[in-house]
Design a protein around this motif. Structure first.
Motif, PDB file in Angstrom:
ATOM      1  N   SER A 150     -38.201 -27.760 109.012  1.00 25.35           N
ATOM      2  CA  SER A 150     -39.266 -27.317 109.914  1.00 25.35           C
ATOM      3  C   SER A 150     -40.467 -26.847 109.087  1.00 25.35           C
ATOM      4  O   SER A 150     -40.318 -26.052 108.151  1.00 25.35           O
ATOM      5  CB  SER A 150     -38.751 -26.174 110.792  1.00 25.35           C
ATOM      6  OG  SER A 150     -39.761 -25.695 111.628  1.00 25.35           O
ATOM      7  N   ARG A 152     -42.826 -24.757 109.646  1.00 27.75           N
ATOM      8  CA  ARG A 152     -43.114 -23.326 109.652  1.00 27.75           C
ATOM      9  C   ARG A 152     -42.124 -22.493 108.846  1.00 27.75           C
ATOM     10  O   ARG A 152     -42.344 -21.297 108.649  1.00 27.75           O
ATOM     11  CB  ARG A 152     -43.119 -22.799 111.093  1.00 27.75           C
ATOM     12  CG  ARG A 152     -44.315 -23.195 111.917  1.00 27.75           C
ATOM     13  CD  ARG A 152     -45.594 -22.476 111.523  1.00 27.75           C
ATOM     14  NE  ARG A 152     -45.628 -21.079 111.804  1.00 27.75           N
ATOM     15  CZ  ARG A 152     -46.114 -20.532 112.905  1.00 27.75           C
ATOM     16  NH1 ARG A 152     -46.594 -21.294 113.850  1.00 27.75           N
ATOM     17  NH2 ARG A 152     -46.123 -19.238 113.053  1.00 27.75           N
ATOM     18  N   THR A 153     -41.045 -23.098 108.394  1.00 29.75           N
ATOM     19  CA  THR A 153     -40.049 -22.322 107.651  1.00 29.75           C
ATOM     20  C   THR A 153     -39.929 -22.717 106.185  1.00 29.75           C
ATOM     21  O   THR A 153     -39.143 -22.128 105.458  1.00 29.75           O
ATOM     22  CB  THR A 153     -38.670 -22.445 108.330  1.00 29.75           C
ATOM     23  OG1 THR A 153     -38.329 -23.823 108.429  1.00 29.75           O
ATOM     24  CG2 THR A 153     -38.673 -21.808 109.704  1.00 29.75           C
ATOM     25  N   ASP A 156     -43.226 -18.880 104.010  1.00 35.12           N
ATOM     26  CA  ASP A 156     -43.365 -17.803 104.980  1.00 35.12           C
ATOM     27  C   ASP A 156     -44.850 -17.575 105.265  1.00 35.12           C
ATOM     28  O   ASP A 156     -45.596 -17.153 104.394  1.00 35.12           O
ATOM     29  CB  ASP A 156     -42.721 -16.528 104.447  1.00 35.12           C
ATOM     30  CG  ASP A 156     -42.628 -15.443 105.494  1.00 35.12           C
ATOM     31  OD1 ASP A 156     -43.053 -15.686 106.640  1.00 35.12           O
ATOM     32  OD2 ASP A 156     -42.116 -14.370 105.170  1.00 35.12           O
ATOM     33  N   TYR A 157     -45.247 -17.876 106.504  1.00 37.37           N
ATOM     34  CA  TYR A 157     -46.632 -17.705 106.930  1.00 37.37           C
ATOM     35  C   TYR A 157     -46.815 -16.508 107.858  1.00 37.37           C
ATOM     36  O   TYR A 157     -47.932 -16.193 108.239  1.00 37.37           O
ATOM     37  CB  TYR A 157     -47.111 -18.961 107.691  1.00 37.37           C
ATOM     38  CG  TYR A 157     -47.103 -20.209 106.864  1.00 37.37           C
ATOM     39  CD1 TYR A 157     -48.135 -20.465 105.970  1.00 37.37           C
ATOM     40  CD2 TYR A 157     -46.069 -21.127 106.969  1.00 37.37           C
ATOM     41  CE1 TYR A 157     -48.132 -21.618 105.202  1.00 37.37           C
ATOM     42  CE2 TYR A 157     -46.064 -22.278 106.206  1.00 37.37           C
ATOM     43  CZ  TYR A 157     -47.094 -22.513 105.323  1.00 37.37           C
ATOM     44  OH  TYR A 157     -47.096 -23.650 104.563  1.00 37.37           O
ATOM     45  N   GLU A 158     -45.735 -15.872 108.253  1.00 40.81           N
ATOM     46  CA  GLU A 158     -45.785 -14.867 109.318  1.00 40.81           C
ATOM     47  C   GLU A 158     -46.189 -13.485 108.793  1.00 40.81           C
ATOM     48  O   GLU A 158     -45.798 -13.090 107.712  1.00 40.81           O
ATOM     49  CB  GLU A 158     -44.418 -14.780 110.004  1.00 40.81           C
ATOM     50  CG  GLU A 158     -43.836 -16.114 110.402  1.00 40.81           C
ATOM     51  CD  GLU A 158     -44.755 -16.966 111.256  1.00 40.81           C
ATOM     52  OE1 GLU A 158     -45.491 -16.418 112.091  1.00 40.81           O
ATOM     53  OE2 GLU A 158     -44.735 -18.197 111.083  1.00 40.81           O
ATOM     54  N   HIS A 163     -41.148 -12.081 112.909  1.00 39.32           N
ATOM     55  CA  HIS A 163     -41.715 -13.354 113.337  1.00 39.32           C
ATOM     56  C   HIS A 163     -41.116 -14.515 112.540  1.00 39.32           C
ATOM     57  O   HIS A 163     -40.862 -15.589 113.084  1.00 39.32           O
ATOM     58  CB  HIS A 163     -43.233 -13.352 113.201  1.00 39.32           C
ATOM     59  CG  HIS A 163     -43.899 -12.409 114.146  1.00 39.32           C
ATOM     60  ND1 HIS A 163     -45.234 -12.122 114.091  1.00 39.32           N
ATOM     61  CD2 HIS A 163     -43.420 -11.665 115.172  1.00 39.32           C
ATOM     62  CE1 HIS A 163     -45.553 -11.259 115.035  1.00 39.32           C
ATOM     63  NE2 HIS A 163     -44.454 -10.961 115.697  1.00 39.32           N
ATOM     64  N   HIS A 164     -40.890 -14.284 111.248  1.00 40.28           N
ATOM     65  CA  HIS A 164     -40.260 -15.338 110.449  1.00 40.28           C
ATOM     66  C   HIS A 164     -38.812 -15.547 110.900  1.00 40.28           C
ATOM     67  O   HIS A 164     -38.339 -16.687 110.967  1.00 40.28           O
ATOM     68  CB  HIS A 164     -40.319 -15.035 108.958  1.00 40.28           C
ATOM     69  CG  HIS A 164     -39.762 -16.148 108.135  1.00 40.28           C
ATOM     70  ND1 HIS A 164     -40.423 -17.342 107.954  1.00 40.28           N
ATOM     71  CD2 HIS A 164     -38.580 -16.288 107.493  1.00 40.28           C
ATOM     72  CE1 HIS A 164     -39.684 -18.156 107.221  1.00 40.28           C
ATOM     73  NE2 HIS A 164     -38.553 -17.532 106.932  1.00 40.28           N
ATOM     74  N   MET A 167     -38.885 -17.760 113.778  1.00 40.69           N
ATOM     75  CA  MET A 167     -39.129 -19.153 113.390  1.00 40.69           C
ATOM     76  C   MET A 167     -37.848 -19.819 112.878  1.00 40.69           C
ATOM     77  O   MET A 167     -37.612 -21.005 113.128  1.00 40.69           O
ATOM     78  CB  MET A 167     -40.212 -19.238 112.310  1.00 40.69           C
ATOM     79  CG  MET A 167     -41.590 -18.949 112.798  1.00 40.69           C
ATOM     80  SD  MET A 167     -42.106 -20.178 113.996  1.00 40.69           S
ATOM     81  CE  MET A 167     -42.718 -19.142 115.283  1.00 40.69           C
ATOM     82  N   TRP A 170     -35.861 -20.586 115.894  1.00 39.97           N
ATOM     83  CA  TRP A 170     -36.479 -21.725 116.586  1.00 39.97           C
ATOM     84  C   TRP A 170     -36.104 -23.041 115.896  1.00 39.97           C
ATOM     85  O   TRP A 170     -35.801 -24.021 116.559  1.00 39.97           O
ATOM     86  CB  TRP A 170     -37.995 -21.536 116.642  1.00 39.97           C
ATOM     87  CG  TRP A 170     -38.679 -22.582 117.446  1.00 39.97           C
ATOM     88  CD1 TRP A 170     -39.491 -23.578 116.999  1.00 39.97           C
ATOM     89  CD2 TRP A 170     -38.605 -22.756 118.859  1.00 39.97           C
ATOM     90  NE1 TRP A 170     -39.919 -24.356 118.038  1.00 39.97           N
ATOM     91  CE2 TRP A 170     -39.394 -23.867 119.205  1.00 39.97           C
ATOM     92  CE3 TRP A 170     -37.942 -22.076 119.878  1.00 39.97           C
ATOM     93  CZ2 TRP A 170     -39.533 -24.323 120.505  1.00 39.97           C
ATOM     94  CZ3 TRP A 170     -38.088 -22.521 121.178  1.00 39.97           C
ATOM     95  CH2 TRP A 170     -38.867 -23.637 121.473  1.00 39.97           C
ATOM     96  N   ALA A 171     -36.125 -23.052 114.567  1.00 39.45           N
ATOM     97  CA  ALA A 171     -35.736 -24.255 113.823  1.00 39.45           C
ATOM     98  C   ALA A 171     -34.284 -24.624 114.142  1.00 39.45           C
ATOM     99  O   ALA A 171     -33.962 -25.808 114.319  1.00 39.45           O
ATOM    100  CB  ALA A 171     -35.915 -24.038 112.324  1.00 39.45           C
TER     101      ALA A 171
END
Length: 186
Positions: A150, A152-153, A156-158, A163-164, A167, A170-171
């Motif tokens: 994924s 977003r994973t 680490d952008y969170e 929030h991470h 994510m 979610w993945a």
């Protein structure tokens, strides 16, 4: 939703009981983007990474049970205590947890005395210098590779560690829904 999907995958796709009785734990350091606050990041000197570390617990199928996000400087055995505590609270039926040699020491005794968990350390083979698939350890490593698919994973952008963690969940939701869809078509 995540927990319900995991139970469905365990029962329908894997033919197992809905609730696991064994787990695996490990951690992975991630580079932090500019958006990651200094207060929640750290430096992993072993891997030379400035960012965060995700500690995960998975069942023997590789499905996520618990996730904890800390600064990258947190040692595996220090991050394992709150992770194992959460794992025990959510899944009281788990009796055995496998981990690598980064989890040795007082943590093994603590897990036995406080949580009634058997923490088994899966060590490298004698004389091992290259990558070798270790029994019981490969499932958690495979889960890390699933999570890293994924976008977003991968990094680490969170702003917040929670929030991470969301994510990561979610993945795993994406992975589990695809598995269930494939299973229904066969």
């Amino acid at each position: 939703m995540h927990n319900h999907l995991r139970e469905q995958v365990r029962q329908q796709a894997e033919g197992r009981d809905a609730q696991p009785t064994a787990a695996l734990v490990d951690s992975q350091s991630l580079r932090g983007a500019q958006t990651v606050a200094r207060s929640s990041r750290g430096y992993d000197a072993g891997k030379k990474i400035n960012g965060r570390k995700r500690h995960i617990a998975v069942d023997t199928c590789g499905l996520l049970l618990a996730v904890l996000i800390t600064g990258a400087g947190v040692q595996d055995r220090d991050g394992a205590r709150p992770l194992l505590w959460a794992l025990h609270a959510c899944f009281p039926g788990i009796r055995v947890v496998w981990a690598d040699s980064g989890y040795t020491g007082k943590l093994v005794t603590w897990a036995t005395e406080q949580l009634k968990l058997t923490l088994q350390i899966v060590a490298k083979l004698a004389g091992q210098t290259t990558f070798v698939v270790l029994h019981r350890r490969w499932a958690v490593e495979r889960t890390f590779s699933w999570i890293n698919r994924s976008r977003r994973t991968v990094r680490d952008y969170e702003r917040l560690p929670q929030h991470h963690a969301a994510m990561v969940q979610w993945a795993m939701i994406i992975i589990m829904t695809r598995r269930l869809a494939r299973h229904q078509h066969t």
